[in-house]
Design a protein around this motif. Structure first.
Motif, short mmCIF file in Angstrom:
data_model
loop_
_atom_site.label_atom_id
_atom_site.label_comp_id
_atom_site.label_asym_id
_atom_site.label_seq_id
_atom_site.Cartn_x
_atom_site.Cartn_y
_atom_site.Cartn_z
N MET A 42 0.83 -1.21 0.00
CA MET A 42 0.00 0.00 0.00
C MET A 42 0.86 1.26 0.00
SD MET A 42 -3.06 -1.02 2.64
CE MET A 42 -4.17 -2.38 2.30
N SER A 54 1.31 4.18 -3.00
CA SER A 54 1.14 5.62 -2.77
C SER A 54 2.37 6.39 -3.23
CB SER A 54 0.89 5.89 -1.28
OG SER A 54 2.04 5.60 -0.51
N ARG A 72 -4.92 6.85 -7.67
CA ARG A 72 -4.70 5.72 -6.79
C ARG A 72 -5.95 4.88 -6.57
NH1 ARG A 72 -1.92 8.07 -1.96
NH2 ARG A 72 -0.59 8.82 -3.65
N GLN A 106 -6.10 0.85 -6.28
CA GLN A 106 -6.48 0.24 -5.01
C GLN A 106 -7.76 -0.58 -5.14
OE1 GLN A 106 -6.57 3.47 -2.19
NE2 GLN A 106 -4.37 3.42 -1.88
N GLN A 164 -11.34 0.30 0.41
CA GLN A 164 -10.15 0.99 -0.08
C GLN A 164 -10.25 2.51 0.04
OE1 GLN A 164 -7.42 -0.69 -1.01
NE2 GLN A 164 -8.49 -2.61 -0.60
N THR A 179 -0.28 4.93 6.95
CA THR A 179 -0.77 3.73 6.27
C THR A 179 -0.64 2.50 7.17
OG1 THR A 179 -0.14 4.67 4.12
CG2 THR A 179 -0.54 2.30 4.21
#
Length: 549
Positions: free
Chosen positions: A162, A166, A174, A178, A424, A443
């Motif tokens: 993840m 990013s 994104r 995702q 997400q 995150t």
């Protein structure tokens, strides 16, 4: 770290012609990531070919992670039979759970210090070596130890994929990526149990671990060749000095002392036993010390206190904690409904929850596309929360002995759609509200809060379920002639009721199970309502169309 001036000008690209300037005071903790219009700004750090290959590697990684979580469960009977160690079976899951959970908040900060690529390769290398050793285990102790080692790598893999995503995509783009990640994870949860059953029945349970090797090897090769990211400054010695060793140790000990009693409560030990109470007290003390160390002592804390000064970040962590409680408990207890009430096998019960997973996969993709198109996030979180509440209410009312196949499919699909909308989008929300230097740790805390919530959710619903079940069975047993049924088996073996020849007693016990399950399902309703209320505190942040090196 360079201190920001009292007032900074931030330029946000909303289109190719328009620029919107916002002057933010330093005291506003929710300032958007600085996005100055200079040569360092790009829509991606990689070429299109490199981006697609790296994204493919990340999809392999998320498939690997999801597959590993689900494939082992269907292999447990064969493993226990070969090693003749039923009394140790729970430690296979517990060891993995403890290490994968504790590695999540730590791995984010480590990737800031040493770089994403080396940390990711270390994580996936650890996981693959541990998987090989799991497959080669000669006894249960070996398997448990190596399963714990695999958890260390697996928890970091989930975080880092993840974080890397990013790094290589803009916030605006994104969502699409995702959404695909969520879809692949959903696919892996479907394939996992089926593959585990096939390996156990036709090859060997050891292939449930060996299957990770070719998938992981492809991931490693692509990452080595094509993932090119800026490297952190400093020598190896300087980087080692930056690690928050005390904070890492306290996180590990504190989380273990928190998870063990939560996992054992009501099963291995009563909730009011000295073992459970003592572990919770120790956990509280250790985590209190951790807070002091992270705020007052650590130069580079693994859990920065600044994150908890941002309203959207705090609301997001609370939301994910509550969402994890509802989501994982629903995944855990719904197969039990099908096995006990409908009398199907474990494999069939796994197939019967496909509507939930399909809704999750489909609407995770839809939400990702919509966020990329509209640049909005929190509206989809609100929508998903409300749909999840509706689905939870319907399941808590209509999942009984008389529910039809259509109702089961429809209600699971509804709650799956709700879960898909928020699965997400909450990650986009947290990443858009923090400065770039806190992106990795934010995150990591996002993942950590969801997993911790899932553990507590399963435990809380389990306490409700077992309480209603034991009370109902005890009452029924006292009303019938002695020996009418084995109350110990009825309490501990969910499938025992199908061995009872007296249809009236069987129906009575089945109704007690229905009451217990519905009571557990009803707990999810206020949990999801609280999650929705916490989402109202999310602020809208512009999703950037560019990224800064």
């Amino acid at each position: 770290m360079i201190e920001a001036p009292d007032s900074v000008t931030i330029t946000v690209s909303n289109s190719h012609e328009e620029k919107e300037e916002k002057v933010l005071n330093k005291t506003d903790s929710e300032s958007t990531i600085k996005n100055n219009n200079n040569e360092d700004e790009k829509s991606t750090l990689l070429s299109f070919k490199e981006l697609m290959l790296v994204f493919l590697a990340l999809l392999f990684a998320v498939f690997l992670s999801g597959l590993d979580q689900m494939i082992v469960a269907t292999c447990l009977p064969k493993i226990v039979s070969e090693f003749n160690s039923l009394d140790q079976i729970t430690w296979i899951g517990t060891a993995y759970l403890l290490t994968s959970t504790t590695s999540q908040p730590i791995s984010g900060k480590i990737s800031d210090i040493f770089g994403r690529k080396p940390t990711f390769l270390l994580a996936i290398g650890t996981f693959l070596i541990a998987s090989t050793l799991c497959g080669a285990s000669q006894n249960m102790i070996m398997l448990i130890v190596f399963r714990g080692l695999a958890g260390l790598g697996a928890g970091a893999i989930v975080n880092l994929l993840m974080i890397i995503m990013s790094d290589v995509t803009s916030q605006r783009d994104r969502g699409k990526y995702q959404g695909l990640v969520g879809g692949v994870w959903g696919l892996s949860t479907i394939v996992g149990p089926l593959a585990g059953g096939l390996f156990s029945d036709h090859l060997s349970w050891r292939w449930a671990f060996f299957i990770n090797l070719p998938i992981g090897a492809v991931t490693v090769i692509i990452v080595i060749l094509y993932l090119q990211l800026p490297k952190p400054n400093g020598s190896l010695i300087e980087k080692l000095k930056r690690i928050d060793y005390l904070g890492s140790i306290l996180v590990f000990i504190g989380v273990v002392c928190l998870l063990l009693p939560t996992n054992w409560g009501g099963t291995t030990y009563p909730w009011n036993s000295p073992q459970i109470i003592t572990l919770y007290i120790v956990s509280f003390i250790i985590l209190s010390i951790l807070i002091y160390v992270e705020v007052k002592v650590a130069a580079e804390p693994i859990i920065p206190a600044q994150l908890f000064k941002i309203r959207t970040a705090v609301a997001n962590f609370i939301f994910n904690l509550l969402f994890g409680m509802a989501f994982y408990s629903m995944i855990f207890y719904t197969p039990l409904y099908f096995q006990v009430i409908k009398g199907v096998s474990a494999t069939v019960s796994g197939l019967l929850i496909l509507p939930l997973l399909l809704g999750l996969v489909l609407f995770s993709l839809v939400a990702g596309l919509l966020t990329s198109y509209t640049g909005r996030v929190r509206e989809f979180i609100w929508l998903g929360s409300l749909i999840s509440i509706i689905g939870s209410v319907l399941i808590s009312i209509y999942f009984n002995t008389n529910s039809t196949t259509g109702q089961q499919i429809g209600f699971l699909l509804i709650i799956g759609c709700g879960f898909g909308f928020v699965a997400q989008t909450t990650l986009l929300s947290i990443q858009s509200c923090v400065e770039i230097e806190y992106l990795a740790t934010a995150t990591a805390m996002y993942n950590f809060s969801r997993v911790i919530g899932g553990i507590f959710g399963v435990a809380i619903l389990g306490a409700v379920f077992n309480g209603i079940l034991n009370e109902g069975l005890s009452t029924l047993y006292s009303q019938l002639p002695p020996g009418s049924f084995d109350i110990t088996l009825a309490k501990n073996d969910a499938l025992y009721l199908w061995n009872i020849s007296d249809m009236q007693i069987r129906q009575n016990i089945m109704q007690i199970y229905v009451n217990a399950l519905q009571s557990a399902y009803r707990v999810n309703v206020p949990i999801l309502v609280c999650a929705f209320l916490s989402s109202l505190f999310l602020k809208h942040h512009v999703l950037q169309k560019t990224i800064t090196k």
